[in-house]
Write a protein that holds these residues in place. Sequence first.
Motif, PDB file in Angstrom:
ATOM      1  N   LYS A  19       0.777  -1.213  -0.025  1.00 32.67           N
ATOM      2  CA  LYS A  19      -0.018  -0.101   0.011  1.00 32.67           C
ATOM      3  C   LYS A  19       0.830   1.082   0.112  1.00 32.67           C
ATOM      4  CE  LYS A  19      -3.473  -2.623   2.763  1.00 32.67           C
ATOM      5  NZ  LYS A  19      -2.751  -3.789   2.951  1.00 32.67           N
ATOM      6  N   PRO A  20       0.440   2.085  -0.775  1.00 34.14           N
ATOM      7  CA  PRO A  20       1.567   3.385  -0.860  1.00 34.14           C
ATOM      8  C   PRO A  20       1.588   4.450   0.148  1.00 34.14           C
ATOM      9  CG  PRO A  20      -0.356   3.802  -2.394  1.00 34.14           C
ATOM     10  CD  PRO A  20      -0.591   2.217  -1.877  1.00 34.14           C
ATOM     11  N   SER A  21       0.431   3.987   1.137  1.00 33.43           N
ATOM     12  CA  SER A  21       0.201   5.249   1.990  1.00 33.43           C
ATOM     13  C   SER A  21      -0.184   4.544   3.599  1.00 33.43           C
ATOM     14  CB  SER A  21      -0.950   6.337   1.856  1.00 33.43           C
ATOM     15  OG  SER A  21      -2.266   5.954   1.781  1.00 33.43           O
ATOM     16  N   THR A  22       0.256   5.249   4.681  1.00 30.39           N
ATOM     17  CA  THR A  22      -0.202   4.688   6.140  1.00 30.39           C
ATOM     18  C   THR A  22      -0.777   5.821   6.599  1.00 30.39           C
ATOM     19  OG1 THR A  22       1.420   3.033   5.831  1.00 30.39           O
ATOM     20  CG2 THR A  22       0.752   3.531   7.962  1.00 30.39           C
ATOM     21  N   VAL A  23      -1.701   6.011   7.323  1.00 35.76           N
ATOM     22  CA  VAL A  23      -2.412   6.785   8.143  1.00 35.76           C
ATOM     23  C   VAL A  23      -2.080   6.346   9.615  1.00 35.76           C
ATOM     24  CG1 VAL A  23      -4.685   7.739   8.966  1.00 35.76           C
ATOM     25  CG2 VAL A  23      -4.247   7.278   6.487  1.00 35.76           C
ATOM     26  N   LEU A  24      -1.517   7.096  10.288  1.00 36.61           N
ATOM     27  CA  LEU A  24      -1.092   6.975  11.666  1.00 36.61           C
ATOM     28  C   LEU A  24      -2.097   7.089  12.610  1.00 36.61           C
ATOM     29  CD1 LEU A  24       2.620   8.341  11.451  1.00 36.61           C
ATOM     30  CD2 LEU A  24       1.902   5.938  11.016  1.00 36.61           C
ATOM     31  N   ASP A  25      -2.193   6.375  13.840  1.00 39.78           N
ATOM     32  CA  ASP A  25      -3.164   6.440  14.960  1.00 39.78           C
ATOM     33  C   ASP A  25      -2.601   7.345  15.885  1.00 39.78           C
ATOM     34  OD1 ASP A  25      -1.833   4.462  16.044  1.00 39.78           O
ATOM     35  OD2 ASP A  25      -3.370   3.117  15.902  1.00 39.78           O
ATOM     36  N   GLN A  26      -1.070   7.295  15.657  1.00 35.26           N
ATOM     37  CA  GLN A  26      -0.206   8.151  16.778  1.00 35.26           C
ATOM     38  C   GLN A  26       0.619   8.787  15.993  1.00 35.26           C
ATOM     39  OE1 GLN A  26       1.436   5.745  19.940  1.00 35.26           O
ATOM     40  NE2 GLN A  26      -0.357   4.576  20.241  1.00 35.26           N
ATOM     41  N   PRO A  27       0.361   9.875  15.481  1.00 35.68           N
ATOM     42  CA  PRO A  27       1.166  10.900  14.575  1.00 35.68           C
ATOM     43  C   PRO A  27       2.598  11.321  15.355  1.00 35.68           C
ATOM     44  CG  PRO A  27      -0.901  11.732  14.778  1.00 35.68           C
ATOM     45  CD  PRO A  27      -0.930  10.777  16.029  1.00 35.68           C
ATOM     46  N   PHE A  28       3.435  11.415  14.112  1.00 33.00           N
ATOM     47  CA  PHE A  28       4.595  11.913  14.730  1.00 33.00           C
ATOM     48  C   PHE A  28       4.682  13.251  14.718  1.00 33.00           C
ATOM     49  CE2 PHE A  28       6.226   8.268  11.717  1.00 33.00           C
ATOM     50  CZ  PHE A  28       6.792   7.658  12.679  1.00 33.00           C
ATOM     51  N   GLU A  29       5.523  13.569  15.752  1.00 32.97           N
ATOM     52  CA  GLU A  29       5.853  15.062  16.023  1.00 32.97           C
ATOM     53  C   GLU A  29       6.976  15.605  14.960  1.00 32.97           C
ATOM     54  OE1 GLU A  29       7.624  17.942  19.829  1.00 32.97           O
ATOM     55  OE2 GLU A  29       7.691  15.973  19.862  1.00 32.97           O
ATOM     56  N   LYS A  30       6.670  16.874  14.497  1.00 34.60           N
ATOM     57  CA  LYS A  30       7.590  17.418  13.429  1.00 34.60           C
ATOM     58  C   LYS A  30       9.139  17.216  14.034  1.00 34.60           C
ATOM     59  CE  LYS A  30       5.614  20.543  10.786  1.00 34.60           C
ATOM     60  NZ  LYS A  30       4.967  21.744  10.421  1.00 34.60           N
ATOM     61  N   PRO A  31       9.880  17.243  13.260  1.00 34.18           N
ATOM     62  CA  PRO A  31      11.355  17.350  13.515  1.00 34.18           C
ATOM     63  C   PRO A  31      11.679  18.669  14.101  1.00 34.18           C
ATOM     64  CG  PRO A  31      11.135  15.924  11.877  1.00 34.18           C
ATOM     65  CD  PRO A  31       9.816  16.633  12.001  1.00 34.18           C
ATOM     66  N   ASP A  32      12.527  18.762  15.225  1.00 36.78           N
ATOM     67  CA  ASP A  32      12.975  19.937  15.585  1.00 36.78           C
ATOM     68  C   ASP A  32      14.379  20.286  14.777  1.00 36.78           C
ATOM     69  OD1 ASP A  32      13.641  22.260  17.042  1.00 36.78           O
ATOM     70  OD2 ASP A  32      14.405  21.305  18.890  1.00 36.78           O
ATOM     71  N   LEU A  33      14.520  20.664  13.694  1.00 36.85           N
ATOM     72  CA  LEU A  33      15.212  20.780  12.717  1.00 36.85           C
ATOM     73  C   LEU A  33      15.522  22.384  12.398  1.00 36.85           C
ATOM     74  CD1 LEU A  33      14.966  18.081  10.133  1.00 36.85           C
ATOM     75  CD2 LEU A  33      16.895  18.168  11.683  1.00 36.85           C
ATOM     76  N   VAL A  34      16.843  22.797  12.670  1.00 34.69           N
ATOM     77  CA  VAL A  34      17.401  23.982  12.238  1.00 34.69           C
ATOM     78  C   VAL A  34      18.531  23.831  11.517  1.00 34.69           C
ATOM     79  CG1 VAL A  34      18.178  26.507  13.024  1.00 34.69           C
ATOM     80  CG2 VAL A  34      16.489  25.135  14.468  1.00 34.69           C
ATOM     81  N   LEU A  35      18.000  24.145   9.942  1.00 35.97           N
ATOM     82  CA  LEU A  35      19.203  23.754   9.039  1.00 35.97           C
ATOM     83  C   LEU A  35      19.562  24.887   8.194  1.00 35.97           C
ATOM     84  CD1 LEU A  35      18.037  20.315   8.090  1.00 35.97           C
ATOM     85  CD2 LEU A  35      20.106  20.932   9.405  1.00 35.97           C
ATOM     86  N   THR A  36      20.126  24.998   6.969  1.00 35.54           N
ATOM     87  CA  THR A  36      20.537  26.022   6.047  1.00 35.54           C
ATOM     88  C   THR A  36      19.802  25.890   4.713  1.00 35.54           C
ATOM     89  OG1 THR A  36      22.600  26.214   7.080  1.00 35.54           O
ATOM     90  CG2 THR A  36      22.172  27.234   5.033  1.00 35.54           C
ATOM     91  N   ASP A  37      18.951  26.749   4.418  1.00 32.07           N
ATOM     92  CA  ASP A  37      18.189  26.727   3.118  1.00 32.07           C
ATOM     93  C   ASP A  37      18.847  27.096   1.912  1.00 32.07           C
ATOM     94  OD1 ASP A  37      18.275  29.679   2.703  1.00 32.07           O
ATOM     95  OD2 ASP A  37      16.408  29.709   3.330  1.00 32.07           O
ATOM     96  N   THR A  38      18.461  27.238   0.764  1.00 32.08           N
ATOM     97  CA  THR A  38      19.140  27.232  -0.482  1.00 32.08           C
ATOM     98  C   THR A  38      19.627  28.521  -0.856  1.00 32.08           C
ATOM     99  OG1 THR A  38      17.058  27.737  -1.573  1.00 32.08           O
ATOM    100  CG2 THR A  38      17.873  25.322  -1.543  1.00 32.08           C
ATOM    101  N   HIS A  39      19.092  29.631   0.088  1.00 28.28           N
ATOM    102  CA  HIS A  39      19.844  30.904   0.016  1.00 28.28           C
ATOM    103  C   HIS A  39      20.816  31.159   1.320  1.00 28.28           C
ATOM    104  CE1 HIS A  39      16.444  31.771  -2.593  1.00 28.28           C
ATOM    105  NE2 HIS A  39      15.629  31.301  -1.698  1.00 28.28           N
ATOM    106  N   GLY A  40      21.237  29.996   1.813  1.00 28.61           N
ATOM    107  CA  GLY A  40      22.286  30.237   2.776  1.00 28.61           C
ATOM    108  C   GLY A  40      21.788  30.362   4.020  1.00 28.61           C
ATOM    109  N   LYS A  41      20.451  30.708   4.368  1.00 27.38           N
ATOM    110  CA  LYS A  41      19.729  31.368   5.553  1.00 27.38           C
ATOM    111  C   LYS A  41      19.303  30.178   6.510  1.00 27.38           C
ATOM    112  CE  LYS A  41      18.365  35.597   3.291  1.00 27.38           C
ATOM    113  NZ  LYS A  41      17.154  36.572   3.226  1.00 27.38           N
ATOM    114  N   LYS A  42      19.288  30.402   7.572  1.00 30.64           N
ATOM    115  CA  LYS A  42      18.995  29.790   8.690  1.00 30.64           C
ATOM    116  C   LYS A  42      17.461  29.148   8.496  1.00 30.64           C
ATOM    117  CE  LYS A  42      18.190  30.940  13.021  1.00 30.64           C
ATOM    118  NZ  LYS A  42      18.274  31.239  14.267  1.00 30.64           N
TER     119      LYS A  42
END
Length: 216
Positions: free
Chosen positions: A42-65
């Motif tokens: 099956k191509p998709s899974t609906v979660l009954d216990q969703p994930f928390e969005k990752p706490d990621l601070v990275l660099t974008d394509t413009h070189g900015k945080k």
Amino acid sequence: MRKKTFAAAALLAAATMTLSACGNGDDSAAPATVVAEETSKKPSTVLDQPFEKPDLVLTDTHGKKYDLRKETAGRPTLLYFGYTHCPDVCPLTMNNLAVAKKALPKAEQDKLRVVFVTTDPGRDTPAELGKWLNGIDPQFVGLTGDFATIQAGARSVGITIEPTRKDKNGKLVSVHGAQVVAFSPKNDSGYVVYDEDAGVADYTKDLPKLVEGQNP
């Protein structure tokens, strides 16, 4: 399209075992087949216990945080971990999303955030990411940064990635899980996961609901 619903913990166990070597030709790195409940794919899974969005601070394509949680708060968000030198699954997935996105009304296209986080930060500089994504969809967000930070963020949503290495032919490859995680604009939780078999038709059908935070 058929879907299955089960706990995030079960998905985590399965996803961490399913890696894509992105066409490196190394049989030892071939994706493992994991079946959580049924033998049919099956191509998709609906979660009954969703994930928390990752706490990621990275660099974008413009070189900015770029603070993932802050920048995508309250917006429908699709998150994918891959790399620009991938010859198959990464560009296919991004192009599938780009085509499906164009089927949305303009206002909904502008709401949607598609975020591509590199698993190969040594080669995927902001400039390289920007050039690659501009050829697919200029609105897509590309992020790079410290590998350990990226790996931890991927792991938090059940996706395993490995450091870039050479295959048996001496070619640099990045082995990574190939799932797309959809986050709801209602509560910023990751509640739907798509595997690499999801195609344009699947995303085109589901995106109108995903941008509203509804189950597809």
